[in-house]
Enzyme design. Sequence first.
Site, PDB file in Angstrom:
ATOM      1  CG  ASP A 112      -5.410  -2.348  10.598  1.00 44.75           C
ATOM      2  OD1 ASP A 112      -4.543  -2.400   9.855  1.00 44.75           O
ATOM      3  OD2 ASP A 112      -6.301  -3.524  10.556  1.00 44.75           O
TER       4      ASP A 112
ATOM      5  CG  ASP B  63      -7.193  -2.728   4.245  1.00 43.41           C
ATOM      6  OD1 ASP B  63      -8.095  -2.019   3.796  1.00 43.41           O
ATOM      7  OD2 ASP B  63      -6.128  -2.251   4.045  1.00 43.41           O
TER       8      ASP B  63
ATOM      9  CD  GLU C 166      -8.154  -6.933   3.131  1.00 49.02           C
ATOM     10  OE1 GLU C 166      -8.221  -7.021   1.812  1.00 49.02           O
ATOM     11  OE2 GLU C 166      -6.831  -6.323   3.604  1.00 49.02           O
TER      12      GLU C 166
ATOM     13  N   GLY D  54       0.221  -6.642   2.029  1.00 49.75           N
ATOM     14  CA  GLY D  54       0.447  -5.799   0.901  1.00 49.75           C
ATOM     15  C   GLY D  54      -0.107  -6.435  -0.393  1.00 49.75           C
ATOM     16  N   GLY D  55      -0.943  -5.628  -1.147  1.00 46.33           N
ATOM     17  CA  GLY D  55      -1.681  -6.207  -2.187  1.00 46.33           C
ATOM     18  C   GLY D  55      -0.519  -6.616  -3.229  1.00 46.33           C
ATOM     19  CE  LYS D  56       3.273  -2.290  -6.069  1.00 48.31           C
ATOM     20  NZ  LYS D  56       4.194  -1.384  -6.238  1.00 48.31           N
TER      21      LYS D  56
ATOM     22  CB  THR E 237      -2.754   1.082   7.168  1.00 46.09           C
ATOM     23  OG1 THR E 237      -3.251   0.393   6.263  1.00 46.09           O
ATOM     24  CG2 THR E 237      -2.590   2.236   6.604  1.00 46.09           C
TER      25      THR E 237
ATOM     26  CG  ASP F 115      -8.163  -6.908  10.833  1.00 42.57           C
ATOM     27  OD1 ASP F 115      -7.123  -6.031  10.677  1.00 42.57           O
ATOM     28  OD2 ASP F 115      -8.544  -7.812   9.887  1.00 42.57           O
TER      29      ASP F 115
HETATM   30  C1  XBP Z   1      -4.311  -5.008   5.014  1.00 42.78           C
HETATM   31  C2  XBP Z   1      -3.315  -5.205   3.717  1.00 42.78           C
HETATM   32  C3  XBP Z   1      -3.529  -4.633   2.556  1.00 42.78           C
HETATM   33  C4  XBP Z   1      -4.833  -4.685   1.818  1.00 42.78           C
HETATM   34  C5  XBP Z   1      -4.619  -4.260   0.520  1.00 42.78           C
HETATM   35  O1  XBP Z   1      -3.610  -3.591   5.583  1.00 42.78           O
HETATM   36  O2  XBP Z   1      -2.458  -6.127   4.050  1.00 42.78           O
HETATM   37  O3  XBP Z   1      -2.417  -5.147   1.774  1.00 42.78           O
HETATM   38  O4  XBP Z   1      -5.180  -6.150   1.964  1.00 42.78           O
HETATM   39  O5  XBP Z   1      -4.123  -2.993   0.268  1.00 42.78           O
HETATM   40  P1  XBP Z   1      -4.147  -3.257   7.275  1.00 42.78           P
HETATM   41  P2  XBP Z   1      -2.820  -2.738  -0.876  1.00 42.78           P
HETATM   42  O6  XBP Z   1      -4.783  -4.248   7.438  1.00 42.78           O
HETATM   43  O7  XBP Z   1      -2.667  -3.063   7.658  1.00 42.78           O
HETATM   44  O8  XBP Z   1      -4.687  -1.892   6.995  1.00 42.78           O
HETATM   45  O9  XBP Z   1      -3.395  -3.375  -2.101  1.00 42.78           O
HETATM   46  O10 XBP Z   1      -3.025  -1.159  -0.849  1.00 42.78           O
HETATM   47  O11 XBP Z   1      -1.812  -3.286  -0.225  1.00 42.78           O
HETATM   48 MG    MG Z   2      -5.920  -5.209   9.217  1.00 40.86          MG
END
Ligand code: XBP
Ligand code: MG
Length: 257
Positions: free
Chosen positions: A10, A12, A19, A53-55, A123, A184
């Site tokens: 993963d 983030d 984050e 997902g940020g959006k 991710t 995580d």
């Molecule tokens: C984590 C997420 C992402 C990020 C923001 O992804 O949920 O949405 O918070 O990125 P992971 P975006 O832990 O699976 O890497 O704004 O590009 O969605």
């Molecule tokens: Mg993560």
Amino acid sequence: MQQLKALIFDVDGTLAETEPDGHSVAFNMAFQEVGIDWHWDHETYGELLDVTGGKERLFHYWQRYRPETLAEAEAHELLPRLHQRKNSLYAQIVADGKIPLRPGIENLIQTAHEQGIATAIATATSRANVTALLHAAFGPDWETKFPIVVVGDEVPRKKPAPDVYLEALRQLQLRGDECLALEDSPAGLAAATSAGIPCVVTRAKFTPDEPMPEALACINGLGSASTPSAGNGPDGAFHGIADLSQLIAWHSKNGLN
Ligand code: XBP
Ligand code: MG
């Protein structure tokens, strides 16, 4: 017992603390820039991370907490633009070197390559955000380390759905039990395990303080010589460094095998 052939990471929270130090900072900067009176403090952001997902997170927050701030048409125009701006600001934070890899990550990837174990990415974030982080961390040839990168907006459903992991398995041409996922979050753990991939959770700053019995191991990081990790592995309490040999030992005890 299945031999370990690939580690699927993963991004983030797992590769880096993106984050608290990156995305949430960039979201708040973007809110200010566009002049909307939203602010996500640490606690609020922690709760919003349940929405991957940020959006999607922006739309969820608007609908659930602040529907009065934007009319429907306005939201559909503004929120995608806000998300794009957040990503540009995030890329700048990362390019400025403000988000290092978590301890043990670089060493784990290096050892995996030396031992012929593939490394891939699965991710919820976008390809642009992965590129920004990995370019800053590993330099311009980062793709040689991660030839397979599966991102959330290039599959039908984001985590906790298994889609990114199933696509990673398809590209790796491996079965789930030949791989180990590193995650995580509860959503990431659910995604990996429902794709049939055993998962080690390395708790990050936003990981909820709750038991994760589906995880093969749940530890507070990979650990390093100066700061060993602690948590639980398949044999019970763990204290030490979760290096490749430890991960291989845990993988060999995987109940999913
Ligand atoms: C984590 C997420 C992402 C990020 C923001 O992804 O949920 O949405 O918070 O990125 P992971 P975006 O832990 O699976 O890497 O704004 O590009 O969605
Ligand atoms: Mg993560």
